[in-house]
Design a protein around this motif. Structure first.
Motif, PDB file in Angstrom:
ATOM      1  N   ARG A   1       0.823  -1.199   0.000  1.00 24.29           N
ATOM      2  CA  ARG A   1       0.000   0.000   0.000  1.00 24.29           C
ATOM      3  C   ARG A   1       0.861   1.255   0.000  1.00 24.29           C
ATOM      4  O   ARG A   1       1.947   1.298   0.545  1.00 24.29           O
ATOM      5  N   LEU A   2       0.322   2.304  -0.601  1.00 27.11           N
ATOM      6  CA  LEU A   2       1.054   3.564  -0.703  1.00 27.11           C
ATOM      7  C   LEU A   2       1.329   4.176   0.668  1.00 27.11           C
ATOM      8  O   LEU A   2       2.317   4.894   0.836  1.00 27.11           O
ATOM      9  N   SER A   3       0.454   3.881   1.627  1.00 29.76           N
ATOM     10  CA  SER A   3       0.682   4.445   2.960  1.00 29.76           C
ATOM     11  C   SER A   3       2.012   3.973   3.534  1.00 29.76           C
ATOM     12  O   SER A   3       2.636   4.669   4.343  1.00 29.76           O
ATOM     13  N   HIS A   4       2.481   2.780   3.101  1.00 26.28           N
ATOM     14  CA  HIS A   4       3.788   2.307   3.552  1.00 26.28           C
ATOM     15  C   HIS A   4       4.891   3.234   3.060  1.00 26.28           C
ATOM     16  O   HIS A   4       5.889   3.460   3.747  1.00 26.28           O
ATOM     17  N   LEU A   5       4.722   3.788   1.854  1.00 28.61           N
ATOM     18  CA  LEU A   5       5.693   4.724   1.308  1.00 28.61           C
ATOM     19  C   LEU A   5       5.850   5.936   2.215  1.00 28.61           C
ATOM     20  O   LEU A   5       6.963   6.339   2.562  1.00 28.61           O
ATOM     21  N   PHE A   6       4.717   6.514   2.621  1.00 33.74           N
ATOM     22  CA  PHE A   6       4.765   7.719   3.451  1.00 33.74           C
ATOM     23  C   PHE A   6       5.260   7.401   4.860  1.00 33.74           C
ATOM     24  O   PHE A   6       5.991   8.190   5.465  1.00 33.74           O
ATOM     25  N   ASN A   7       4.875   6.256   5.370  1.00 35.82           N
ATOM     26  CA  ASN A   7       5.335   5.852   6.691  1.00 35.82           C
ATOM     27  C   ASN A   7       6.845   5.615   6.679  1.00 35.82           C
ATOM     28  O   ASN A   7       7.558   5.991   7.627  1.00 35.82           O
ATOM     29  N   GLN A   8       7.344   5.026   5.604  1.00 37.64           N
ATOM     30  CA  GLN A   8       8.773   4.768   5.471  1.00 37.64           C
ATOM     31  C   GLN A   8       9.562   6.077   5.534  1.00 37.64           C
ATOM     32  O   GLN A   8      10.610   6.165   6.179  1.00 37.64           O
ATOM     33  N   GLY A   9       9.039   7.103   4.879  1.00 41.06           N
ATOM     34  CA  GLY A   9       9.722   8.389   4.864  1.00 41.06           C
ATOM     35  C   GLY A   9       9.787   9.050   6.220  1.00 41.06           C
ATOM     36  O   GLY A   9      10.828   9.614   6.609  1.00 41.06           O
ATOM     37  N   THR A  10       8.704   8.987   6.974  1.00 44.67           N
ATOM     38  CA  THR A  10       8.683   9.641   8.286  1.00 44.67           C
ATOM     39  C   THR A  10       9.505   8.867   9.310  1.00 44.67           C
ATOM     40  O   THR A  10      10.186   9.466  10.144  1.00 44.67           O
ATOM     41  N   VAL A  11       9.457   7.541   9.233  1.00 43.32           N
ATOM     42  CA  VAL A  11      10.221   6.723  10.189  1.00 43.32           C
ATOM     43  C   VAL A  11      11.718   6.935  10.002  1.00 43.32           C
ATOM     44  O   VAL A  11      12.456   7.168  10.962  1.00 43.32           O
ATOM     45  N   SER A  12      12.205   6.864   8.767  1.00 41.93           N
ATOM     46  CA  SER A  12      13.641   7.022   8.536  1.00 41.93           C
ATOM     47  C   SER A  12      14.095   8.436   8.888  1.00 41.93           C
ATOM     48  O   SER A  12      15.199   8.630   9.416  1.00 41.93           O
ATOM     49  N   ALA A  13      13.261   9.440   8.617  1.00 37.89           N
ATOM     50  CA  ALA A  13      13.617  10.815   8.959  1.00 37.89           C
ATOM     51  C   ALA A  13      13.775  10.972  10.472  1.00 37.89           C
ATOM     52  O   ALA A  13      14.712  11.624  10.958  1.00 37.89           O
ATOM     53  N   ARG A  14      12.843  10.355  11.214  1.00 40.07           N
ATOM     54  CA  ARG A  14      12.900  10.440  12.670  1.00 40.07           C
ATOM     55  C   ARG A  14      14.170   9.773  13.199  1.00 40.07           C
ATOM     56  O   ARG A  14      14.839  10.287  14.100  1.00 40.07           O
ATOM     57  N   VAL A  15      14.530   8.631  12.621  1.00 41.34           N
ATOM     58  CA  VAL A  15      15.738   7.914  13.039  1.00 41.34           C
ATOM     59  C   VAL A  15      16.988   8.758  12.777  1.00 41.34           C
ATOM     60  O   VAL A  15      17.892   8.842  13.614  1.00 41.34           O
ATOM     61  N   LEU A  16      17.052   9.400  11.629  1.00 39.12           N
ATOM     62  CA  LEU A  16      18.212  10.225  11.294  1.00 39.12           C
ATOM     63  C   LEU A  16      18.410  11.363  12.292  1.00 39.12           C
ATOM     64  O   LEU A  16      19.537  11.730  12.631  1.00 39.12           O
ATOM     65  N   VAL A  17      17.309  11.912  12.793  1.00 39.04           N
ATOM     66  CA  VAL A  17      17.389  13.043  13.727  1.00 39.04           C
ATOM     67  C   VAL A  17      17.868  12.596  15.106  1.00 39.04           C
ATOM     68  O   VAL A  17      18.743  13.226  15.705  1.00 39.04           O
ATOM     69  N   VAL A  18      17.310  11.510  15.621  1.00 47.36           N
ATOM     70  CA  VAL A  18      17.511  11.186  17.041  1.00 47.36           C
ATOM     71  C   VAL A  18      18.530  10.079  17.297  1.00 47.36           C
ATOM     72  O   VAL A  18      18.961   9.902  18.439  1.00 47.36           O
ATOM     73  N   ASP A  19      18.930   9.331  16.266  1.00 49.19           N
ATOM     74  CA  ASP A  19      19.738   8.124  16.493  1.00 49.19           C
ATOM     75  C   ASP A  19      21.111   8.252  15.843  1.00 49.19           C
ATOM     76  O   ASP A  19      21.305   7.933  14.657  1.00 49.19           O
ATOM     77  N   GLY A  20      22.118   8.715  16.623  1.00 49.06           N
ATOM     78  CA  GLY A  20      23.473   8.868  16.114  1.00 49.06           C
ATOM     79  C   GLY A  20      24.084   7.580  15.611  1.00 49.06           C
ATOM     80  O   GLY A  20      24.629   7.528  14.492  1.00 49.06           O
ATOM     81  N   PRO A  21      24.052   6.492  16.393  1.00 41.92           N
ATOM     82  CA  PRO A  21      24.608   5.221  15.912  1.00 41.92           C
ATOM     83  C   PRO A  21      23.977   4.749  14.604  1.00 41.92           C
ATOM     84  O   PRO A  21      24.652   4.149  13.766  1.00 41.92           O
ATOM     85  N   ALA A  22      22.672   5.030  14.417  1.00 48.52           N
ATOM     86  CA  ALA A  22      22.015   4.639  13.163  1.00 48.52           C
ATOM     87  C   ALA A  22      22.580   5.436  11.994  1.00 48.52           C
ATOM     88  O   ALA A  22      22.728   4.906  10.883  1.00 48.52           O
TER      89      ALA A  22
END
Length: 535
Positions: A423-444
């Motif tokens: 589903r397309l909603s997975h596309l949008f969810n993928q974008g927000t999840v990875s963006a959040r990880v980049l902001v808060v998770d240095g080791p990631a």
């Protein structure tokens, strides 16, 4: 204290027409004008007795049977059905008022003392869930998305303790209260008066943004369009925006098979899927369906031999789709049509139309997401491909993909084929999840840099690793743009309403840490001739 299950028959429906074939009604002398049905269901040995290889003597010790009762009362010129035990199985669901119990609960419940919510989120992959709290809570405890979710059932404590000590409702109303048998007409009368109120608009007014359609003329037009849509899918094998989903909260542990019945199909499937239904039709030389087939064709849970072992629903109850009619957007989910409130539909579309656009290379005829990514990786120096190069965020149990492509301009590009089963909603969810990880998770982020270095080594590209700060450096979200790219054919591609809505939610979420966002249509030719013309 008695637990009562009450249904309201549709206007003009008599008890004799509200029960399944073969059900015998009798006059009930306890209440004038009432009707009663009494029976015992079952009586055979359970299926597991055969599985265990029990002897006939042993099987005689095992009997499945359940008592049932069903009472019909006429109150305020409307018939009510009250079921006991398994009495509800004798009622024809097409003859009762849909959402009767839900509306009674909405009008009567204390909004701060809700205990349970059944919610459906219509989409290509329809999500059904039941949330319960250990004590009375307000609606925020159930994480209801007021712009996307359809509330199918609510339970809680009513404001008026004289009406009931507990209320729960969907199509039926379930209440608990002190009562004697002669009070039953008064209980039905109280429930009917509450049903007719509009008090719910104060605390639950948002529920009308996705409103249940009851107009027979509108429903008839929608069903006609639905038939056209199914027949077009059969003809072209294009099932975009046409899906099947269980109309109830389904127990996946039951196992078994799915069979589409009503047109002599014998084929079994492991899961519910619109392509399976179409394949079953074509196998029986059925190249079209009629409006009557929507109710005649059915989904059955069956065993290895094709015998029914569980639920069965009409194909109409399982269809999930979206249809435009006379300027309004309608969604079919769980056998019901819902109209999207025009102001919501308009605001969502306007948000998408005004969203920043990003230009991506076109896809070639026959390319899916995987083939497109591979070709762009090899042919476009501006992008480094991170497709399938997964990282594991700190404390997470699931790996994620940070993006499909990273551009030299710090665009985090996510790609999805519009005709994909995902589903397309997975596309949008993928974008927000990875963006959040980049902001808060240095080791990631350090993992991301390693994946970029691997991709650079594979493609002889350079200069991408330093675009992403290391784990001990500051990450500035405003320097990055999250791009959602959708591969689509045709001159005027469009996203279904709930995908537009999910895009808006994703964009708003990205703006909190100051990410920029954009959308990209990735045009794909509809056929080889168009590909040749393009060249």
């Amino acid at each position: 204290m008695q637990k009562l299950s009450i249904r309201l028959l549709r206007e003009g429906v008599e008890p004799e027409n509200a029960v399944r074939e073969g059900t015998k009604l009798e006059d009930w002398d306890q209440i004038d004008g009432s009707k009663i049905v009494l029976d015992t269901l079952g009586g055979g040995h359970p299926k597991w007795a055969t599985f265990l290889g029990l002897s006939s003597v042993q099987k005689m010790k095992l009997k499945n049977s359940s008592a049932m009762g069903l009472i019909f009362l006429k109150v305020e010129e409307r018939w009510f059905a009250m079921s006991f035990g398994l009495g509800h199985v004798k009622i024809d669901p097409a003859k009762i008022e849909q959402d009767f119990g839900l509306k009674v609960v909405l009008n009567s419940v204390d909004p701060k003392k809700l205990r349970s919510a059944d919610v459906r989120t219509p989409d290509e992959n329809t999500l059904s869930r039941r949330s319960q709290t250990s004590r009375g809570s307000d609606q925020t405890a159930f994480s209801i998305d007021v712009e996307r979710d359809i509330v199918r059932g609510l339970a809680g404590q009513p404001k008026d303790k004289n009406f009931a000590s507990k209320v729960a409702g969907s199509d039926s109303l379930t209440i608990e209260r002190d009562i004697v048998v002669n009070d039953l007409p008064a209980v039905c009368g109280d429930a009917f008066r509450i049903y007719q109120k509009s008090d719910y608009k104060c605390q639950f007014g948002w529920i009308d943004q996705i409103k249940h359609v009851r107009d027979d003329a509108v429903i008839s037009s929608l069903r006609d369009k639905l038939v056209d849509k199914i027949n077009e899918a059969i003809r072209t094998n294009d099932t975009e925006n046409l899906h099947l989903a269980y109309p109830v909260i389904y127990d996946p542990e039951k196992g078994g098979w799915i069979q589409y019945k009503g047109f002599r199909s014998r084929r079994k499937f492991t899961d519910l899927d619109i392509r399976g239904y179409i394949d079953a039709l074509l196998e029986r030389k059925r190249t079209s369906v009629s409006e009557a087939d929507l109710d005649k064709h059915a989904v059955h849970e069956v065993d290895d031999q094709g015998k029914d072992i569980g639920g069965k629903w009409s194909i109409f109850e399982c269809l999930a789709t979206e249809i435009d009619l006379d300027g309004s957007t309608y969604v079919l989910s769980g056998g019901r049509w819902y109209r999207i409130e025009k102001s919501l539909a308009t605001s969502v579309k306007e948000f998408f139309d005004k969203a920043p656009r990003f230009s991506m290379p076109s896809a070639e005829y026959g390319e899916n997401e995987e083939k497109y990514n591979k070709r762009i990786m090899e042919s476009v120096d501006e992008y480094i491909c991170l497709d399938k190069k997964l990282i594991l965020p700190t404390g997470a149990g699931t790996q994620i993909e940070v993006c499909d492509f990273l551009s030299r301009g710090r665009h985090l590009i996510h790609v999805k084929d519009k005709t994909s089963s995902s589903r397309l909603s997975h596309l949008f969810n993928q974008g927000t999840v990875s963006a959040r990880v980049l902001v808060v998770d240095g080791p990631a982020r350090d993992q991301v840099r390693k994946r970029i270095a691997e991709a650079e080594a594979e493609t002889d590209k350079s200069g991408f690793e330093d675009l992403v700060p290391s784990g001990n450096e500051q990450f500035v979200a405003a320097e990055f743009t999250v791009v959602f790219g959708v591969i689509a054919s045709g001159d005027n591609p469009r996203l279904p309403f709930f995908s537009l809505l999910t895009f808006r939610q994703a964009a708003r979420e990205l703006q909190v840490p100051n990410f920029r966002y954009a959308f990209a249509w990735i045009r794909k030719p509809t056929g080889p001739s168009e590909e040749a013309t393009k060249e």
